[in-house]
Design an enzyme around this catalytic site. Structure first.
Site, PDB file in Angstrom:
ATOM      1  N   ASP A   1      47.061  25.229  35.052  1.00 29.11           N
ATOM      2  CA  ASP A   1      46.838  26.386  34.179  1.00 29.11           C
ATOM      3  C   ASP A   1      46.693  25.914  32.734  1.00 29.11           C
ATOM      4  O   ASP A   1      47.462  25.071  32.267  1.00 29.11           O
ATOM      5  CB  ASP A   1      48.017  27.352  34.278  1.00 29.11           C
TER       6      ASP A   1
ATOM      7  N   ASP B   1      54.266  29.941  41.264  1.00 26.56           N
ATOM      8  CA  ASP B   1      53.051  30.121  42.063  1.00 26.56           C
ATOM      9  C   ASP B   1      52.324  28.806  42.313  1.00 26.56           C
ATOM     10  O   ASP B   1      51.315  28.787  43.029  1.00 26.56           O
ATOM     11  CB  ASP B   1      52.107  31.142  41.412  1.00 26.56           C
TER      12      ASP B   1
ATOM     13  N   HIS C   1      55.680  26.361  37.331  1.00 26.35           N
ATOM     14  CA  HIS C   1      55.657  27.785  37.617  1.00 26.35           C
ATOM     15  C   HIS C   1      55.656  27.997  39.127  1.00 26.35           C
ATOM     16  O   HIS C   1      55.033  27.235  39.878  1.00 26.35           O
ATOM     17  CB  HIS C   1      54.445  28.462  36.972  1.00 26.35           C
TER      18      HIS C   1
ATOM     19  N   HIS D   1      42.334  30.372  40.754  1.00 27.96           N
ATOM     20  CA  HIS D   1      43.483  30.970  40.064  1.00 27.96           C
ATOM     21  C   HIS D   1      43.118  32.333  39.453  1.00 27.96           C
ATOM     22  O   HIS D   1      43.342  32.587  38.286  1.00 27.96           O
ATOM     23  CB  HIS D   1      43.999  30.009  38.980  1.00 27.96           C
TER      24      HIS D   1
ATOM     25  N   HIS E   1      49.459  25.108  28.150  1.00 24.90           N
ATOM     26  CA  HIS E   1      49.965  26.258  28.893  1.00 24.90           C
ATOM     27  C   HIS E   1      51.323  26.644  28.320  1.00 24.90           C
ATOM     28  O   HIS E   1      51.802  26.037  27.359  1.00 24.90           O
ATOM     29  CB  HIS E   1      50.039  25.887  30.380  1.00 24.90           C
TER      30      HIS E   1
ATOM     31  N   HIS F   1      52.398  21.946  37.371  1.00 27.41           N
ATOM     32  CA  HIS F   1      53.470  22.450  36.521  1.00 27.41           C
ATOM     33  C   HIS F   1      54.478  23.218  37.368  1.00 27.41           C
ATOM     34  O   HIS F   1      54.281  23.418  38.571  1.00 27.41           O
ATOM     35  CB  HIS F   1      52.928  23.303  35.371  1.00 27.41           C
TER      36      HIS F   1
END
Length: 309
Positions: free
Chosen positions: A211, A67, A65, A269, A140, A63
């Protein structure tokens, strides 16, 4: 096959952990590897390993994001400086192409190889004849994918003694039988592959999830997996906070592994609040639900052996 964790932290780097990235390594192919996510600093982590960017065969982003993908533009740019770096397929959710196109255009970056960006939502996305990959959406805060990597079944074990008894000379005919082919001997005798070769050996399955809150898609992707990699951002008892931010706890990761009938679970994570000395406690929480659980840490290597016959 090995899974090497390059970053196991959530949100931002810490002294203990870098942010998300993992390499699926194929030692029998000369160190070829696939990269799953590329948080900030991933190429620095790669420098601490034997892996080389010209051996990178595919990239899978879960995804958008930061991080999980802020390290991607720099890594892709650096790959141009590695001799022999060929075309590279890159998979990710919708938006990954416009992100990379914008970064490269604004910075004047030019890649010395063809980057084949393929935006995915669900279904089969890759098949190289030995391995296939399919993805499915997770739950998520932004669109997020989980990936299921499946190895094609391997031929069963050849009973060489039985083959010799039937008159098969050692050599190319052994290989033909192993491949499932019937062979004809010089005297005209037909030796059937099924008579000297055992049943096919099931291929390995590895599931790497982005996530996610607990969801049915995660269970389906992990069904019967030899190894499930699942986020565990928070400790057990923090389910409400985990749900608010679209994450899972250690106990929820273990429940997913249990429901899926996975063989092993690796949690990753972890929130910035947890330090290395907390990993044993996080493991113990999950093991109450799913005993075959370990907590990942940066540069931890997980061996994924062949399935037994």
């Amino acid at each position: 096959m090995e899974l090497l964790f390059l970053g196991t932290g959530a949100g931002r780097p810490s002294k203990d952990r870098n942010v998300s990235a993992a390499a699926l390594v194929f030692p029998e192919r000369g160190g070829a590897f696939w990269l799953f996510d590329a948080g900030e600093g991933t190429q620095h982590q790669l420098m601490r390993t034997p892996l080389k960017l010209n051996k990178l065969e595919a990239v899978f982003i879960t995804h958008l994001h930061g991080d999980h993908m802020f390290g991607l533009p720099g890594l892709l740019s650096s790959r141009s400086y590695h001799e022999g770096a060929g075309d590279l397929p890159l998979f990710g959710p919708p938006g990954i192409k416009s992100f990379l196109d914008a970064v490269f255009a604004i910075t004047g970056t030019h890649l010395e190889y063809r980057l084949d960006i393929r935006e995915a939502v669900a279904g089969p996305i890759w098949d190289d004849g030995t391995w296939s990959v399919r993805c499915a959406p997770l739950d998520h805060r932004v669109p997020c994918l989980g990936y299921r990597i499946e190895e094609r079944d391997r031929p069963g074990r050849l009973d060489s003694e039985r083959a010799k008894q039937l008159g098969v000379p050692f050599g190319p005919l052994f290989g033909a039988l192993k491949r499932g082919e019937d062979v004809e001997l010089p005297d005209g005798t037909i030796v059937r592959s099924r008579d000297v070769v055992g049943p096919p050996i099931k291929g390995r399955v590895v599931t790497l999830l982005g996530d996610t809150k607990p969801c049915p898609e995660a269970v389906l992707l992990a069904e019967g997996a030899d190894l499930l990699v699942h986020e565990a951002t928070f400790a057990a008892g923090m389910e409400e906070k985990a749900a608010k931010y679209g994450h899972s706890t250690t106990g929820q990761a273990a429940e997913t592994a249990k429901k899926a009938g996975a063989k092993r679970l690796v949690m990753t994570h972890f929130s910035h609040r947890y330090r290395m000395e907390d990993l044993a406690s996080l493991e113990n929480e999950a093991r109450k639900v799913f005993p075959e659980t370990v907590a990942a840490y940066d540069l931890k290597k997980i061996d994924i052996p062949f399935r037994s016959e």
